[in-house]
Design an enzyme around this catalytic site. Structure first.
Site, mmCIF file in Angstrom:
data_model
loop_
_atom_site.group_PDB
_atom_site.id
_atom_site.type_symbol
_atom_site.label_atom_id
_atom_site.label_comp_id
_atom_site.label_asym_id
_atom_site.label_seq_id
_atom_site.Cartn_x
_atom_site.Cartn_y
_atom_site.Cartn_z
ATOM 1 N N ASP A 30 24.188 12.678 -16.729
ATOM 2 C CA ASP A 30 25.440 12.690 -15.955
ATOM 3 C C ASP A 30 26.329 11.480 -16.186
ATOM 4 O O ASP A 30 27.277 11.254 -15.432
ATOM 5 C CB ASP A 30 25.116 12.812 -14.464
ATOM 6 C CG ASP A 30 24.339 11.604 -13.941
ATOM 7 O OD1 ASP A 30 23.749 10.871 -14.755
ATOM 8 O OD2 ASP A 30 24.333 11.397 -12.715
ATOM 9 N N GLU A 31 26.076 10.709 -17.238
ATOM 10 C CA GLU A 31 26.850 9.487 -17.428
ATOM 11 C C GLU A 31 26.881 9.101 -18.899
ATOM 12 O O GLU A 31 25.902 9.267 -19.615
ATOM 13 C CB GLU A 31 26.213 8.361 -16.599
ATOM 14 C CG GLU A 31 27.026 7.099 -16.525
ATOM 15 C CD GLU A 31 26.416 6.094 -15.558
ATOM 16 O OE1 GLU A 31 27.097 5.125 -15.222
ATOM 17 O OE2 GLU A 31 25.255 6.284 -15.143
#
Length: 352
Positions: A94-95
């Protein structure tokens, strides 16, 4: 991404929208992997014990993680990143860091690129993303948390010094709870106080990290965006519904974990030399034991045999709530590869 795992669950299940949910664990055991923003209002956080989370938020709904789904959406987001630059360094599902100094769109504004990317993510996945934009990875990372959720923050070069001086020390990326408490005791509450300390002072109190703190508070962070980030380890762990005191049951669990690691190793096409066993006891004390083998391994039998050996190194001090196995010294590591080449070269010099 904003509360990624929890947001995916709310996206796929309308009944969960607007409700406090925790991905991972259950009402009695386990650890929260992610919490929705509705749950965060009650103090529920990732890595928190499920029991504590439930106590903080009695209405909390626990949801089992679906990593295949998270990976699917993560890949869709990665495709959007690659429309702008090939310099994408994933940190997790997610990053990621993106270097858009020179980008495929020829857009001179990193702020506008971030807005475009966030809009495309929303259109393609239905999820919200936040962004931080600045002259290096450290400041961009810190900035990405400023206007969450569904926002962005740009820190241009001329504002870096003021931004960091006013920043609370707890918001410095890499400063955890323990380090923050130590800094408070030394009179360091914001960047301005950190900046007033000499490098010698910070090294004396924080070791090697002291030099890092000395530099980043001045906006100095020279790490480049590395698109081919090398995996350093691979592992799996299990938290049990009930504490285990029998070594027979532990061996059964370790076999399941070893099978999972073998599956992941085959999927990633890697092998490793160092096996680490992780044991968390019922009193939450954590112990790790490691053994480095003279050769690369990737099959569950050898992983399990080594884990068993590590398990029997010491007598169990208490019942066990979590077991984990990880494999490091992978054959993707540049240093390991060079050592392996030297070992082969030495073997070829032997006379037969």
């Amino acid at each position: 991404m904003d509360a990624f795992y929890a947001s995916v669950e709310q996206l796929d299940n309308p009944d969960l929208r607007g409700k406090p949910i925790a991905v991972g664990g259950n009402e009695e055991r386990g650890v929260v992997a992610a919490a929705s923003y509705e749950a965060r209002k009650f103090g529920v956080r990732s890595a928190m014990s499920s029991m504590v989370a439930k106590r903080n938020c009695p209405e909390l709904i626990f949801v089992k993680p679906r990593f295949d789904r998270y990976i699917e959406i993560s890949n869709q987001i990665r495709e959007i990143f690659l429309e702008y630059t090939n310099l994408v360094e994933p940190l997790s599902l997610d990053e990621a860091y993106l270097d858009v100094t020179e980008n495929k769109k020829g857009n001179p504004s990193a702020t506008m690129i971030a807005q475009e990317i966030r809009q495309k993510i929303k259109e393609k996945t239905g999820l919200n993303a936040s962004a931080g934009i600045s002259l290096n990875k450290f400041i961009a990372k810190v900035a990405s948390d400023i206007n969450k959720p569904n926002g962005q923050k740009t820190v241009p070069p001329e504002e870096v010094e003021e931004f960091l001086e006013k920043l609370e020390i707890r918001k410095f990326h890499g400063v955890g709870k323990v380090t923050a408490e130590k800094m408070f005791q030394l009179g360091i509450f914001k960047g301005i106080q950190l900046k007033q300390k000499s490098e010698e002072f910070l090294t004396e109190h924080f070791g090697k990290s002291g030099s890092h703190y000395y530099n980043v508070v001045r906006g100095v962070h020279t790490s480049e965006v590395k698109p081919n980030r090398i995996r350093k380890s691979l592992g799996a762990e299990r938290t049990f519904n009930e504490n285990i005191s029998s070594e027979i049951f532990m061996l059964e669990r370790l076999e399941n974990i070893a099978e999972e690691i073998e599956r992941r190793l085959k999927k990633s096409k890697v092998a490793g030399k160092t096996v680490t066993l992780k044991i968390k006891y019922s009193d939450f004390t954590l112990h790790t034991r490691s053994k480095t083998l003279p050769y690369f391994i990737a099959n569950k039998e050898v992983i399990l045999d080594t884990a068993k050996e590590l398990l029997y190194q010491e007598k169990m001090k208490n019942s066990v709530r979590l077991l984990g196995i990880s494999l490091s010294n992978l054959n993707t590591d540049k240093n390991v590869k060079e050592t392996h080449k030297k070992e082969i070269a030495m073997q070829l010099k032997f006379e037969f």
